[in-house]
Motif scaffolding. Structure first.
Motif, PDB file in Angstrom:
ATOM      1  N   VAL A   1       8.412  22.573  -9.169  1.00 34.92           N
ATOM      2  CA  VAL A   1       9.177  21.490  -9.789  1.00 34.92           C
ATOM      3  C   VAL A   1      10.269  21.056  -8.819  1.00 34.92           C
ATOM      4  O   VAL A   1      10.555  21.750  -7.832  1.00 34.92           O
ATOM      5  N   SER A   2      10.850  19.918  -9.073  1.00 36.35           N
ATOM      6  CA  SER A   2      11.884  19.360  -8.199  1.00 36.35           C
ATOM      7  C   SER A   2      13.153  19.118  -9.000  1.00 36.35           C
ATOM      8  O   SER A   2      13.474  17.986  -9.363  1.00 36.35           O
ATOM      9  N   PRO A   3      13.886  20.219  -9.287  1.00 34.72           N
ATOM     10  CA  PRO A   3      15.074  20.073 -10.136  1.00 34.72           C
ATOM     11  C   PRO A   3      16.103  19.126  -9.530  1.00 34.72           C
ATOM     12  O   PRO A   3      16.234  19.026  -8.308  1.00 34.72           O
TER      13      PRO A   3
ATOM     14  N   THR B 215      18.919  18.868 -14.151  1.00 30.32           N
ATOM     15  CA  THR B 215      17.888  19.723 -14.749  1.00 30.32           C
ATOM     16  C   THR B 215      17.811  21.130 -14.151  1.00 30.32           C
ATOM     17  O   THR B 215      17.035  21.952 -14.631  1.00 30.32           O
TER      18      THR B 215
END
Lengths: 140, 382
Positions: free
Chosen positions: A14-16, A20
């Motif tokens: 994922v690419s926080p 987030t």
């Protein structure tokens, strides 16, 4: 909560973002966070800094119970990469105990047996890079 | 009917369904020429241009088509319904005196080669793409929930495909021209249950174009024109986790278009309803108010949608389910077939007698996440 039931589902990285990162970091610790607006008392998902109801910035992270029930589900039998080899797998909206309906997977050996309204609980699957984890659900 | 309304003077549907030897830009050019010829206009008459697609597409196409002296451009991109929205936006621009002849084009080659990239990633990407979501399973979730709440059956969804397929047999350009039965649909393989293969639209290359003109230009043309009587748009989304999968944005776009047009449901002689999937049609018919919420499944039974004699003849070109869905976007054909019906130019076997009021409804995005609904009411007596 463990990695049990991960099956063959991919767990892409994922690419926080600054909005987030806490969510994904908590998931790596086996905790599901939802956001709550302190001004209008609304629980919401996906997370964002401003309340999508009243646009207040007075929002806070709250640890969810991880309990919920299936709002809608589908057994996906055809999909492109990276999920093409994971079929059949289940996508679903799970209605969390706190209220929000969350797009997710339900992990099960018997996807045909799932039903709307069925109780599920959160499980967490480490992302490929090992930095975070993806919240999914399994039947209780 | 008011004389001050903009009108559709020309339409053109690209006949190809597979274009391995053409570029997407070339298809835009084909349909632009076709629609202008249909209207009896020339390139030099165009002073407004509308298209959607990846960023920069509108500028690229203005350059490619060599359009000069444009006074108005619009690249609104709201997914598959973009071109339905463009008609409303063009009519508004014309009413404001911003342009007089608006050309709207769309084209794509997803069957031969996707040149348009995937959906744009937004702040939701990690919370969606991570889970293996796609177009079909997101509509499948809507179908599941609609079935759960309203008792809608797979057989009822299949009725939508059956009606479309019976219309498609008269369309020599349609990708699938063989009529199918309810059994054929429910016995086709599950792609993402409860949706079967035949609940899903085709993947085709192609495109289409529309020319919207001012009433003054329409009056000077030696061509039947179709008035743009009403237009409504709406966006629906996750609602921060409170998403309800059983309805679409048509609950708002429909009433807006009906009110602007000053019509009721009884006035509608023909409807083009976006049919990315059979469930899209059932939910949309309910949301537009042709039946009560939850009764869409019963509504489509018994030949309601079949032309020319059904209660609400729909998608007489075969729709996205059987005819085409160019660039994975079915909005443009929805306009074109409505115009054909109102001009009396639909295929003979499915032409609705004396069709005066037609509805074109587009859906953009996904029922399962975020979407746009656009409704147009068109009138044929200009």
């Amino acid at each position: 909560m463990s990695d049990a039931g991960a099956g063959d589902l991919p767990s892409p990285d994922v690419s926080p973002t600054p909005e987030t990162e806490k969510y994904w970091a908590a998931a790596a610790e086996g905790r599901l966070l939802v956001m709550r607006c302190a001004d209008c008392d609304r629980f919401y998902h996906p997370p964002r800094a401003r309340c999508p109801d009243c646009l207040s910035e007075n929002t806070e992270w709250t640890e969810a119970s991880g309990e919920g029930e299936i709002y809608a589900h589908s057994v996906t039998r055809q999909m492109g990469p990276p999920y093409h080899e994971a079929t059949p797998y289940v996508v679903a909206y799970v209605e969390l105990e706190e209220g929000p309906r969350m797009l997710t997977n339900v992990v099960t050996d018997d996807p045909e047996a799932l039903s709307v309204g069925q109780s599920v609980e959160a499980v967490f699957h480490e992302t490929e890079d090992g930095e975070y984890a993806i919240p999914r659900f399994r039947p209780v | 009917m008011a004389d001050h309304t903009a009108a559709i003077a020309g339409v053109y549907e690209h006949p190809t369904r597979e274009a391995p030897d053409k570029s997407t830009a070339q298809l835009h050019g084909d349909v632009a020429v076709g629609a202008l010829e249909d209207a009896g206009l020339e390139k030099g008459d165009v002073d407004g241009y509308f298209t959607a697609g990846r960023p920069g597409r509108v500028m690229s196409m203005v350059d490619y088509l060599g359009l000069q002296d444009l006074e108005y451009v619009d690249s609104t991109d709201v997914g598959g319904t973009s071109y339905v929205s463009h008609v409303g936006h063009a009519a508004a621009a014309i009413a404001e005196g911003k342009c007089e002849v608006a050309l709207i084009t769309m084209a794509g080659r997803p069957r031969s080669r996707s040149g348009d990239g995937g959906p744009p990633s937004g702040p939701q990407a990690d919370f969606e793409e991570t889970y293996g979501i796609g177009t079909v399973n997101m509509y499948a979730l809507a179908a599941r929930r609609h079935m759960h709440e309203h008792g809608t059956t797979a057989e009822q969804l299949a009725e939508v495909r059956v009606a479309a397929s019976e219309h498609a047999q008269y369309n020599e350009d349609a990708m699938f021209q063989d009529p199918v039965t309810v059994e054929d649909v429910v016995e086709s393989r599950l792609v993402s249950d409860p949706l079967h293969l035949l609940d899903c639209c085709v993947v085709s290359d192609g495109g289409g174009a529309v020319v919207v003109v001012s009433p003054e230009v329409a009056d000077d043309l030696d061509r039947d024109c179709v008035s743009v009587l009403g237009h409504g748009e709406a966006v629906k989304h996750h609602d921060a986790g409170d998403i309800d999968l059983t309805y679409t944005g048509a609950v708002e776009s429909g009433p807006r278009a009906f009110e602007e047009a000053g019509i009721t449901h009884d006035d509608v002689d023909y409807a083009s309803i976006y049919d990315s999937f059979t469930i899209t049609v059932v939910e949309t018919l309910e949301d537009l108010g042709f039946c009560e919420k939850g009764e869409g499944g019963e509504f489509v039974e018994g030949g309601t949608l079949k032309a020319p004699d059904g209660e609400l003849p729909f998608n007489t070109d075969g729709g996205g389910l059987c005819n085409n869905h160019p660039a994975n976007r079915g909005g443009m054909p929805k306009i074109i077939e409505t115009v054909r019906q109102l001009r009396g130019e639909a295929n003979e076997e499915v032409q609705v007698p004396d069709a005066e009021i037609g509805l074109s409804h587009g859906t953009g995005g996904s029922l399962g996440t975020r979407m746009t609904s656009t409704t147009l009411v068109l009138g044929g007596d200009r």
